[in-house]
Design a protein around this motif. Structure first.
Motif, PDB file in Angstrom:
ATOM      1  N   ASP A 202       0.834  -1.192   0.000  1.00 36.02           N
ATOM      2  CA  ASP A 202       0.000   0.000   0.000  1.00 36.02           C
ATOM      3  C   ASP A 202       0.876   1.253   0.000  1.00 36.02           C
ATOM      4  O   ASP A 202       2.055   1.218   0.341  1.00 36.02           O
ATOM      5  CB  ASP A 202      -0.904  -0.020   1.245  1.00 36.02           C
ATOM      6  CG  ASP A 202      -1.951   1.080   1.241  1.00 36.02           C
ATOM      7  OD1 ASP A 202      -2.346   1.520   0.138  1.00 36.02           O
ATOM      8  OD2 ASP A 202      -2.365   1.508   2.330  1.00 36.02           O
ATOM      9  N   ASN A 306      -3.653   1.388  -4.433  1.00 36.16           N
ATOM     10  CA  ASN A 306      -4.159   1.290  -3.064  1.00 36.16           C
ATOM     11  C   ASN A 306      -4.317  -0.176  -2.684  1.00 36.16           C
ATOM     12  O   ASN A 306      -4.716  -1.006  -3.504  1.00 36.16           O
ATOM     13  CB  ASN A 306      -5.519   1.973  -2.928  1.00 36.16           C
ATOM     14  CG  ASN A 306      -5.433   3.474  -3.093  1.00 36.16           C
ATOM     15  OD1 ASN A 306      -4.420   4.091  -2.773  1.00 36.16           O
ATOM     16  ND2 ASN A 306      -6.490   4.086  -3.602  1.00 36.16           N
ATOM     17  N   THR A 308      -6.209  -2.310   0.485  1.00 30.19           N
ATOM     18  CA  THR A 308      -7.049  -2.221   1.672  1.00 30.19           C
ATOM     19  C   THR A 308      -7.204  -3.584   2.319  1.00 30.19           C
ATOM     20  O   THR A 308      -7.095  -4.617   1.656  1.00 30.19           O
ATOM     21  CB  THR A 308      -8.442  -1.662   1.338  1.00 30.19           C
ATOM     22  OG1 THR A 308      -9.072  -2.514   0.362  1.00 30.19           O
ATOM     23  CG2 THR A 308      -8.358  -0.254   0.794  1.00 30.19           C
ATOM     24  N   PHE A 330      -7.103   1.114   5.086  1.00 31.89           N
ATOM     25  CA  PHE A 330      -5.932   1.042   4.223  1.00 31.89           C
ATOM     26  C   PHE A 330      -4.864   0.188   4.903  1.00 31.89           C
ATOM     27  O   PHE A 330      -4.611   0.321   6.100  1.00 31.89           O
ATOM     28  CB  PHE A 330      -5.393   2.438   3.919  1.00 31.89           C
ATOM     29  CG  PHE A 330      -6.217   3.193   2.905  1.00 31.89           C
ATOM     30  CD1 PHE A 330      -6.297   2.743   1.592  1.00 31.89           C
ATOM     31  CD2 PHE A 330      -6.898   4.337   3.256  1.00 31.89           C
ATOM     32  CE1 PHE A 330      -7.057   3.421   0.651  1.00 31.89           C
ATOM     33  CE2 PHE A 330      -7.662   5.030   2.325  1.00 31.89           C
ATOM     34  CZ  PHE A 330      -7.741   4.572   1.022  1.00 31.89           C
TER      35      PHE A 330
END
Length: 352
Positions: A202, A306, A308, A330
């Motif tokens: 991330d 991203n 998550t 996140f």
């Protein structure tokens, strides 16, 4: 993570209970239009992924992708085969096809390979009985994968229910990377997937825990302990700035559906990718405890980079009501604050 996506979480969750299966096959959890699955295929000399998509009982797709490498001349390979089948036949009987991406003479071998897998996987799945959530392991002779192999069938995997194929010496040859469901005709998740390598990293993010007073998030009989850093955005939705989102919802099990089948259908659905957000199958974790099922998934969005971490807790009461908690955060924030988010999950209750 958006308020819109969280608020719509209860819509059509049980759609898969009235869907379809492969020709001549009885499925424990039937396939739903738009479901797909991708595998890491190590039978090639180059890094490759192979995927399958279920449109309806008369239409499927198969796709091969390999990134640019010296072995394939520095160009990527992206070949898809869209086929129509006879749904009344007891086998995978192709009645038509459309091929995209095959432009070189050697690409014919890949197209034939995809054809072979469609036929072989359908035929082999037909011989396996999956009438519960339990996995089934089968030793088979499989020419496409070098001879004697062990095929692991899993009802939580769409279409052919194949989770992995291993060689006689235990080496992984063909292993699931992600499964998902297309949300619309414009959803490009199947055609855009290019593989997932391990745990995607991330972005770096900033989150500072502050001294804050406890507060209780409530929705009906559901409760969880948060703190004043969280802000309630809707009746059943709370936000931790841009770092995390928590929601609660309830739904009813459809008539003529037992609780076990309903729960397993939800577990399969919640383990799937959404629009261009891919569930990393090898990271998923499912925990059973009394009347609760906890599901943890990692989702990767290649376009935004991203990652998550998504937690869901399913609770089924005796009256057939399903309570659901969802906590999404996140991953870079979660990794540095595991105890904080674990405490929230442990505080959750869904009534009696």
């Amino acid at each position: 993570m958006t308020k819109k996506s969280a608020a719509g979480i209860s819509v059509l969750l049980f759609a898969c209970l009235s869907a379809f299966s492969l020709p001549g096959t009885q499925a424990y959890i039937p396939d739903t239009s738009g479901e797909y699955v991708f595998y890491r295929d190590k039978s090639f000399r180059t890094e490759s992924v192979v995927g399958f998509l279920f449109y309806n009982e008369g239409a499927y797709a198969a796709r091969y992708y390999a990134p640019p490498s010296k072995k394939n001349g520095g160009t990527e390979k992206d070949i898809s085969v869209y086929v129509s089948v006879n749904p009344a036949a007891g086998t995978m009987e192709l009645t038509g096809e459309k091929i995209q991406g095959a432009v070189l003479p050697e690409d014919a071998d890949i197209v034939n390979y995809l054809h072979d897998l469609l036929y072989e996987f359908a035929s082999r799945r037909k011989k396996i009985v999956l009438n519960s959530p339990e996995k089934v392991s089968s030793t088979q002779d499989f020419a496409q994968f070098g001879g004697s192999v062990t095929v692991l069938f899993n009802p939580f995997v769409p279409i052919f229910n194949i989770e992995s194929i291993e060689s006689a010496d235990g080496e992984s040859i063909f292993t699931i990377e992600t499964s998902g469901m297309l949300t619309s005709s414009s959803d490009a998740s199947f055609s855009a997937f290019k593989g997932i390598d391990g745990l995607p990293k991330d972005k770096k993010r900033t989150f500072k825990k502050k001294a804050a007073s406890e507060m209780t998030a409530e929705f009906g009989a559901q409760k969880a302990t948060l703190d004043s850093q969280w802000k309630q955005a809707m009746e059943n939705l709370w936000l931790l700035g841009d770092s995390a989102i928590l929601s609660m919802t309830t739904m009813a099990i459809p008539e003529n559906t037992d609780a076990q089948t309903a729960k397993d259908s939800l577990v399969r659905r919640f383990s799937q990718s959404a629009t261009l957000s891919y569930a990393v199958w090898q990271q998923r974790k499912i925990t059973e405890e009394k009347n609760q099922t906890s599901i943890m998934n990692v989702f990767y969005q290649p376009e935004s980079e991203n990652t998550t971490r998504d937690f869901k807790i399913i609770t089924i009461s005796q009256d057939g009501t399903v309570s659901l908690l969802t906590l999404t955060v996140f991953d870079s924030i979660y990794q540095k604050n595991r105890a904080y988010f674990s405490a929230i999950l442990k505080s959750y209750s869904a009534g009696k």
